[in-house]
Design a protein around this motif. Sequence first.
Motif, short mmCIF file in Angstrom:
data_model
loop_
_atom_site.label_atom_id
_atom_site.label_comp_id
_atom_site.label_asym_id
_atom_site.label_seq_id
_atom_site.Cartn_x
_atom_site.Cartn_y
_atom_site.Cartn_z
N ILE A 1 0.86 -1.19 0.00
CA ILE A 1 0.00 0.00 0.00
C ILE A 1 0.89 1.24 0.00
O ILE A 1 1.78 1.37 0.84
CB ILE A 1 -0.93 0.02 1.23
CG1 ILE A 1 -1.85 -1.22 1.21
CG2 ILE A 1 -1.76 1.30 1.25
CD1 ILE A 1 -2.70 -1.37 2.44
N PRO A 2 0.67 2.17 -0.95
CA PRO A 2 1.49 3.38 -0.97
C PRO A 2 1.25 4.25 0.26
O PRO A 2 0.17 4.21 0.87
CB PRO A 2 1.05 4.11 -2.23
CG PRO A 2 -0.09 3.36 -2.81
CD PRO A 2 -0.31 2.12 -2.02
N LYS A 3 2.24 5.03 0.62
CA LYS A 3 2.12 5.93 1.77
C LYS A 3 0.93 6.86 1.63
O LYS A 3 0.26 7.19 2.60
CB LYS A 3 3.41 6.74 1.94
CG LYS A 3 4.56 5.92 2.46
CD LYS A 3 5.80 6.78 2.66
CE LYS A 3 6.94 5.90 3.15
NZ LYS A 3 8.16 6.66 3.39
N GLU A 4 0.67 7.30 0.37
CA GLU A 4 -0.44 8.23 0.13
C GLU A 4 -1.79 7.64 0.48
O GLU A 4 -2.75 8.37 0.70
CB GLU A 4 -0.45 8.66 -1.35
CG GLU A 4 0.77 9.43 -1.79
CD GLU A 4 1.95 8.54 -2.21
OE1 GLU A 4 2.90 9.09 -2.77
OE2 GLU A 4 1.93 7.31 -1.96
N LEU A 5 -1.87 6.31 0.56
CA LEU A 5 -3.12 5.65 0.94
C LEU A 5 -3.05 5.10 2.36
O LEU A 5 -3.84 4.25 2.75
CB LEU A 5 -3.44 4.51 -0.04
CG LEU A 5 -3.77 4.93 -1.48
CD1 LEU A 5 -4.04 3.70 -2.34
CD2 LEU A 5 -4.97 5.88 -1.50
N ARG B 1 -1.21 7.60 -16.19
CA ARG B 1 -1.27 7.98 -14.78
C ARG B 1 -2.64 7.56 -14.26
O ARG B 1 -3.66 8.03 -14.76
CB ARG B 1 -1.06 9.48 -14.62
CG ARG B 1 0.32 9.93 -15.02
CD ARG B 1 0.50 11.46 -14.90
NE ARG B 1 1.79 11.83 -15.44
CZ ARG B 1 2.00 12.16 -16.71
NH1 ARG B 1 0.99 12.17 -17.57
NH2 ARG B 1 3.21 12.48 -17.14
N VAL B 2 -2.64 6.68 -13.27
CA VAL B 2 -3.89 6.17 -12.71
C VAL B 2 -4.05 6.71 -11.30
O VAL B 2 -3.19 6.50 -10.44
CB VAL B 2 -3.90 4.62 -12.70
CG1 VAL B 2 -5.16 4.10 -12.01
CG2 VAL B 2 -3.81 4.08 -14.12
N GLN C 1 -0.43 0.90 -10.15
CA GLN C 1 0.76 0.88 -11.00
C GLN C 1 0.66 -0.22 -12.04
O GLN C 1 1.04 -0.02 -13.21
CB GLN C 1 2.03 0.68 -10.16
CG GLN C 1 2.45 1.90 -9.37
CD GLN C 1 3.70 1.64 -8.55
OE1 GLN C 1 3.96 0.52 -8.11
NE2 GLN C 1 4.46 2.70 -8.33
N LEU C 2 0.17 -1.37 -11.66
CA LEU C 2 0.02 -2.47 -12.60
C LEU C 2 -1.00 -2.12 -13.69
O LEU C 2 -0.79 -2.40 -14.88
CB LEU C 2 -0.38 -3.76 -11.87
CG LEU C 2 0.67 -4.29 -10.90
CD1 LEU C 2 0.07 -5.41 -10.05
CD2 LEU C 2 1.90 -4.77 -11.63
#
Length: 140
Positions: A32-36, A81-82, A48-49
Amino acid sequence: MDALYTAEATAWGGREGRAASPDGNVDVQLVIPKELGGPGGPGTNPEQLFAAGYAGCFHSALKRVAGKAKVDVSESAVTARVGIGFLDTGGFGLTVELEAELPGVDEATANDLLAQAHAVCPYSNATRGNVDVTLTLHQD
């Protein structure tokens, strides 16, 4: 529709696990990205995938329509960019920006090719009406 090819992958542990294809060509750690609110760090995430898949698929569609129009796009590139965020109706939704670089192709022709690619790309057809997709022509 009769499928010409079917891809398969399995995920274990959701966004904090692993995903792999049976043939071993895909085997990634999901983080999980830090932004989430996650730890970030080594690994990837579903967005990203999806971005990588959409960029590759859209670029192939672009090359196909350009080939039919006899336009050289051999030096082209597509970046996807998603974004992920909350929907007004609840739950989560995605946004996509597809940015294409078409060196040596005039703006009108490039925009026409982008529109044609968007009409034939399987990812574009799958998301149409469900995901806001913006097409952008990168110009230096």
